[in-house]
Every structure is written in C-alpha cells, then in structure tokens.
Design a protein around this motif. Sequence first.
Motif, PDB file in Angstrom:
ATOM      1  N   THR A 151       0.828  -1.213   0.000  1.00  0.00           N
ATOM      2  CA  THR A 151       0.000   0.000   0.000  1.00  0.00           C
ATOM      3  C   THR A 151       0.855   1.252   0.000  1.00  0.00           C
ATOM      4  O   THR A 151       0.629   2.189  -0.788  1.00  0.00           O
ATOM      5  N   THR A 152       1.852   1.290   0.867  1.00  0.00           N
ATOM      6  CA  THR A 152       2.720   2.464   0.945  1.00  0.00           C
ATOM      7  C   THR A 152       3.551   2.634  -0.321  1.00  0.00           C
ATOM      8  O   THR A 152       3.703   3.754  -0.830  1.00  0.00           O
ATOM      9  N   VAL A 153       4.105   1.552  -0.842  1.00  0.00           N
ATOM     10  CA  VAL A 153       4.907   1.632  -2.068  1.00  0.00           C
ATOM     11  C   VAL A 153       4.076   2.185  -3.224  1.00  0.00           C
ATOM     12  O   VAL A 153       4.523   3.082  -3.963  1.00  0.00           O
ATOM     13  N   LEU A 154       2.859   1.695  -3.390  1.00  0.00           N
ATOM     14  CA  LEU A 154       1.998   2.173  -4.471  1.00  0.00           C
ATOM     15  C   LEU A 154       1.620   3.635  -4.271  1.00  0.00           C
ATOM     16  O   LEU A 154       1.585   4.420  -5.234  1.00  0.00           O
ATOM     17  N   THR A 155       1.350   4.022  -3.029  1.00  0.00           N
ATOM     18  CA  THR A 155       0.961   5.399  -2.744  1.00  0.00           C
ATOM     19  C   THR A 155       2.108   6.367  -2.996  1.00  0.00           C
ATOM     20  O   THR A 155       1.935   7.414  -3.628  1.00  0.00           O
ATOM     21  N   VAL A 156       3.287   6.024  -2.486  1.00  0.00           N
ATOM     22  CA  VAL A 156       4.452   6.889  -2.682  1.00  0.00           C
ATOM     23  C   VAL A 156       4.798   6.986  -4.166  1.00  0.00           C
ATOM     24  O   VAL A 156       5.148   8.067  -4.666  1.00  0.00           O
ATOM     25  N   THR A 157       4.683   5.883  -4.892  1.00  0.00           N
ATOM     26  CA  THR A 157       4.940   5.898  -6.331  1.00  0.00           C
ATOM     27  C   THR A 157       3.960   6.820  -7.047  1.00  0.00           C
ATOM     28  O   THR A 157       4.343   7.617  -7.913  1.00  0.00           O
ATOM     29  N   LEU A 158       2.679   6.710  -6.686  1.00  0.00           N
ATOM     30  CA  LEU A 158       1.654   7.580  -7.270  1.00  0.00           C
ATOM     31  C   LEU A 158       1.986   9.049  -7.041  1.00  0.00           C
ATOM     32  O   LEU A 158       1.966   9.860  -7.976  1.00  0.00           O
ATOM     33  N   LEU A 159       2.297   9.400  -5.797  1.00  0.00           N
ATOM     34  CA  LEU A 159       2.574  10.793  -5.467  1.00  0.00           C
ATOM     35  C   LEU A 159       3.857  11.287  -6.131  1.00  0.00           C
ATOM     36  O   LEU A 159       3.944  12.446  -6.549  1.00  0.00           O
ATOM     37  N   GLN A 160       4.848  10.414  -6.237  1.00  0.00           N
ATOM     38  CA  GLN A 160       6.094  10.801  -6.903  1.00  0.00           C
ATOM     39  C   GLN A 160       5.829  11.133  -8.373  1.00  0.00           C
ATOM     40  O   GLN A 160       6.355  12.124  -8.907  1.00  0.00           O
ATOM     41  N   VAL A 161       4.996  10.334  -9.016  1.00  0.00           N
ATOM     42  CA  VAL A 161       4.679  10.560 -10.426  1.00  0.00           C
ATOM     43  C   VAL A 161       3.905  11.861 -10.606  1.00  0.00           C
ATOM     44  O   VAL A 161       4.228  12.681 -11.480  1.00  0.00           O
ATOM     45  N   VAL A 162       2.869  12.082  -9.774  1.00  0.00           N
ATOM     46  CA  VAL A 162       2.056  13.291  -9.957  1.00  0.00           C
ATOM     47  C   VAL A 162       2.837  14.544  -9.585  1.00  0.00           C
ATOM     48  O   VAL A 162       2.667  15.606 -10.207  1.00  0.00           O
ATOM     49  N   LEU A 163       3.691  14.455  -8.578  1.00  0.00           N
ATOM     50  CA  LEU A 163       4.507  15.614  -8.222  1.00  0.00           C
ATOM     51  C   LEU A 163       5.489  15.964  -9.332  1.00  0.00           C
ATOM     52  O   LEU A 163       5.723  17.148  -9.622  1.00  0.00           O
ATOM     53  N   ASN A 167       6.339  19.877  -8.927  1.00  0.00           N
ATOM     54  CA  ASN A 167       6.376  20.286  -7.525  1.00  0.00           C
ATOM     55  C   ASN A 167       7.215  19.285  -6.739  1.00  0.00           C
ATOM     56  O   ASN A 167       7.585  18.231  -7.242  1.00  0.00           O
ATOM     57  N   SER A 168       7.473  19.608  -5.475  1.00  0.00           N
ATOM     58  CA  SER A 168       8.325  18.764  -4.643  1.00  0.00           C
ATOM     59  C   SER A 168       7.565  18.264  -3.423  1.00  0.00           C
ATOM     60  O   SER A 168       6.506  18.794  -3.059  1.00  0.00           O
ATOM     61  N   TRP A 169       8.148  17.276  -2.772  1.00  0.00           N
ATOM     62  CA  TRP A 169       7.549  16.718  -1.556  1.00  0.00           C
ATOM     63  C   TRP A 169       7.469  17.759  -0.441  1.00  0.00           C
ATOM     64  O   TRP A 169       6.614  17.653   0.443  1.00  0.00           O
ATOM     65  N   SER A 170       8.347  18.741  -0.478  1.00  0.00           N
ATOM     66  CA  SER A 170       8.353  19.743   0.589  1.00  0.00           C
ATOM     67  C   SER A 170       7.064  20.546   0.639  1.00  0.00           C
ATOM     68  O   SER A 170       6.732  21.137   1.675  1.00  0.00           O
ATOM     69  N   GLN A 171       6.317  20.559  -0.460  1.00  0.00           N
ATOM     70  CA  GLN A 171       5.058  21.292  -0.483  1.00  0.00           C
ATOM     71  C   GLN A 171       3.911  20.517   0.157  1.00  0.00           C
ATOM     72  O   GLN A 171       2.822  21.055   0.335  1.00  0.00           O
ATOM     73  N   LEU A 172       4.138  19.259   0.506  1.00  0.00           N
ATOM     74  CA  LEU A 172       3.063  18.422   1.060  1.00  0.00           C
ATOM     75  C   LEU A 172       3.145  18.316   2.578  1.00  0.00           C
ATOM     76  O   LEU A 172       2.887  17.264   3.152  1.00  0.00           O
ATOM     77  N   GLY A 173       3.505  19.405   3.239  1.00  0.00           N
ATOM     78  CA  GLY A 173       3.593  19.380   4.693  1.00  0.00           C
ATOM     79  C   GLY A 173       4.808  18.657   5.202  1.00  0.00           C
ATOM     80  O   GLY A 173       4.790  18.102   6.302  1.00  0.00           O
ATOM     81  N   GLN A 174       5.862  18.650   4.394  1.00  0.00           N
ATOM     82  CA  GLN A 174       7.107  17.973   4.749  1.00  0.00           C
ATOM     83  C   GLN A 174       8.147  19.002   5.192  1.00  0.00           C
ATOM     84  O   GLN A 174       8.076  20.170   4.814  1.00  0.00           O
ATOM     85  N   SER A 175       9.130  18.546   5.944  1.00  0.00           N
ATOM     86  CA  SER A 175      10.233  19.401   6.351  1.00  0.00           C
ATOM     87  C   SER A 175      11.499  18.545   6.380  1.00  0.00           C
ATOM     88  O   SER A 175      11.588  17.540   5.676  1.00  0.00           O
ATOM     89  N   PRO A 229       0.111   6.302   4.088  1.00  0.00           N
ATOM     90  CA  PRO A 229      -0.425   6.545   2.741  1.00  0.00           C
ATOM     91  C   PRO A 229      -1.656   7.453   2.729  1.00  0.00           C
ATOM     92  O   PRO A 229      -1.782   8.327   1.866  1.00  0.00           O
ATOM     93  N   GLU A 230      -2.574   7.269   3.681  1.00  0.00           N
ATOM     94  CA  GLU A 230      -3.782   8.100   3.698  1.00  0.00           C
ATOM     95  C   GLU A 230      -3.460   9.556   4.005  1.00  0.00           C
ATOM     96  O   GLU A 230      -4.027  10.479   3.401  1.00  0.00           O
ATOM     97  N   GLU A 231      -2.554   9.771   4.951  1.00  0.00           N
ATOM     98  CA  GLU A 231      -2.202  11.154   5.293  1.00  0.00           C
ATOM     99  C   GLU A 231      -1.424  11.827   4.173  1.00  0.00           C
ATOM    100  O   GLU A 231      -1.623  13.017   3.894  1.00  0.00           O
ATOM    101  N   LEU A 232      -0.522  11.112   3.518  1.00  0.00           N
ATOM    102  CA  LEU A 232       0.225  11.701   2.412  1.00  0.00           C
ATOM    103  C   LEU A 232      -0.708  12.132   1.284  1.00  0.00           C
ATOM    104  O   LEU A 232      -0.509  13.184   0.663  1.00  0.00           O
ATOM    105  N   ILE A 233      -1.747  11.341   1.033  1.00  0.00           N
ATOM    106  CA  ILE A 233      -2.682  11.692  -0.036  1.00  0.00           C
ATOM    107  C   ILE A 233      -3.618  12.821   0.392  1.00  0.00           C
ATOM    108  O   ILE A 233      -3.752  13.833  -0.305  1.00  0.00           O
ATOM    109  N   PHE A 234      -4.262  12.675   1.559  1.00  0.00           N
ATOM    110  CA  PHE A 234      -5.349  13.596   1.917  1.00  0.00           C
ATOM    111  C   PHE A 234      -4.889  14.821   2.701  1.00  0.00           C
ATOM    112  O   PHE A 234      -5.308  15.940   2.400  1.00  0.00           O
ATOM    113  N   ARG A 235      -4.078  14.656   3.725  1.00  0.00           N
ATOM    114  CA  ARG A 235      -3.583  15.818   4.460  1.00  0.00           C
ATOM    115  C   ARG A 235      -2.265  16.329   3.865  1.00  0.00           C
ATOM    116  O   ARG A 235      -1.758  17.363   4.271  1.00  0.00           O
ATOM    117  N   GLY A 236      -1.744  15.599   2.867  1.00  0.00           N
ATOM    118  CA  GLY A 236      -0.564  16.029   2.156  1.00  0.00           C
ATOM    119  C   GLY A 236      -0.938  16.641   0.821  1.00  0.00           C
ATOM    120  O   GLY A 236      -1.157  17.845   0.714  1.00  0.00           O
TER     121      GLY A 236
END
Length: 264
Positions: A46-58, A63-71, A133-140
Amino acid sequence: MRDIIIRIVTVLILGVIIWNFISYLSDAFMGQEYSPLSHFIIALITTVLTVTLLQVVLKTDKNSWSQLGQSTFKTNIFSFLLGFFLWTIPAFIGLFICLMLGWVEIQVNTDLNYLLLSILILFITVFFIEALPEELIFRGYIYRYLNALSPHWGAVILQALLFSLFAYFIGAMYAIEQLQFIPGFAIILGVFRAISGSVWISIGFHVAIMTATQILGPIHGHFDVSGIFTLQLFAFILLPSVIGATILSIVYPNYNWNKKVPLN
C-alpha cells in the motif's frame, strides 16, 4: 483552478483504485483469517503504491515533496512524535477516568510480552497500511492543493468530504458507526495539519488512535472490552482532539485560518 481540480480528482480516483486493488490482494491471500505477516506485506505494498503515485504526480506537476507538509527529517520525526503523544497521553488519561468511574471494563486475555509484541507489529502495519499513505494523499497532496483554492478552514472541510467519499468507494463506510466516525476523524486530522503545517503530526495521531482501536478489537483476541463505545468516544476521540488542538494552537501561535497558500 481547473488544473488543480483535475489533479485532486485524479489522485482521488487513483487512490480509490489502489485501495480496492489492495483489498483484492488481501481477500485473495488472506481470506477471512487474520495473519499479521500477510497484513504487514499488504501494508508495505500500500505504501509503495501510494508513494509511487505521489512521486509521479509531483513530477508531472513540477512540484516537490516539501510542499506536502514535509520538512527536514529531524523536524518530521519531532512532528510525528508530537502527533503520537497528543493522542497517547490524553487517551491514557481518558482510559483511566473511564475505568475509575466504571464506564469501561477491560479483561486482558494474554501475557504481557506477547501483547507488547502484537502491539508493535500492529503499530508498524497500521503506519504503512493506513496512517502514512492516507495522510500523504489527503492531508498532504489533496490538502495542499485545496489550500491553494481555499483558506485553511475551507480546505479542512473539503478534504474531510473527499476523505469520506474515498472511504465510501473503498468500502470503509460499512456501518453507521463508520459514517459517524470517519468525517469527524478527517476534520480532526485536517485541523492538526492546518495549525501545524505538518502532515507528520496527523500521521502520528492517526497511527496512535488506529493501533489502539484495532488492538482492542476481537480479531486480535487480547482483550474483552465492555463499554467500548464510551471508551472510543471519550478517551480516544474527544479528549485527544480537544487537548491536541489546544496544545498545537500554543505551539504554533502564528497560523491563520483565512490564509491561502499559493502553489508557487
């Protein structure tokens, strides 16, 4: 606005596809019998697929991961632990109150060492199959793009509606209790994300509450609980939410509910 809406809808639809695929895998390899190892493997997928999805769309969005509430890594760890303890400490206080007042009775059916091992395994599994995965998609991702269209208060409401819609399409709205819980849970997580600016606080809070909720369930066989609804409502949801939001408002005093944050 049109481009942002398309991006949000695309990620939402692909998220639904991923979770339904995961559900198919779970049914195919686990069936009705719970297996911690199989559950853990499904969680990693689940996490691998989610991170892959977000990496592709970003990458597509430039855009970068830093924009998704990351530091930084250190700050993310601090935020995760803060979110974890914002749930854990008030929840234990609430549990103590419930037990002392006789609202809840808990019988332990296993030895301490085995229980602690089960909690650790479940904690890691919940982290990879739900919280991360849920937080990265929805709150990220989704929250970040909603906040470009709407102030924080609007983004919190909209992400909760989308999270509830997501839950419906993956079959998580299977009972009236879930219908009552999921939208409110998404609001709480969104509020934490808005105040702190960090998705890792919501991840820590999410993994804590769901690990505790699931370990008490009958599928694991560790506990017999009387008064579970009161325990969950008062100790697991009400106290941590109120205390957590209050503490975050003190820790992050400069947030502005009416602020929009441009993508660039």
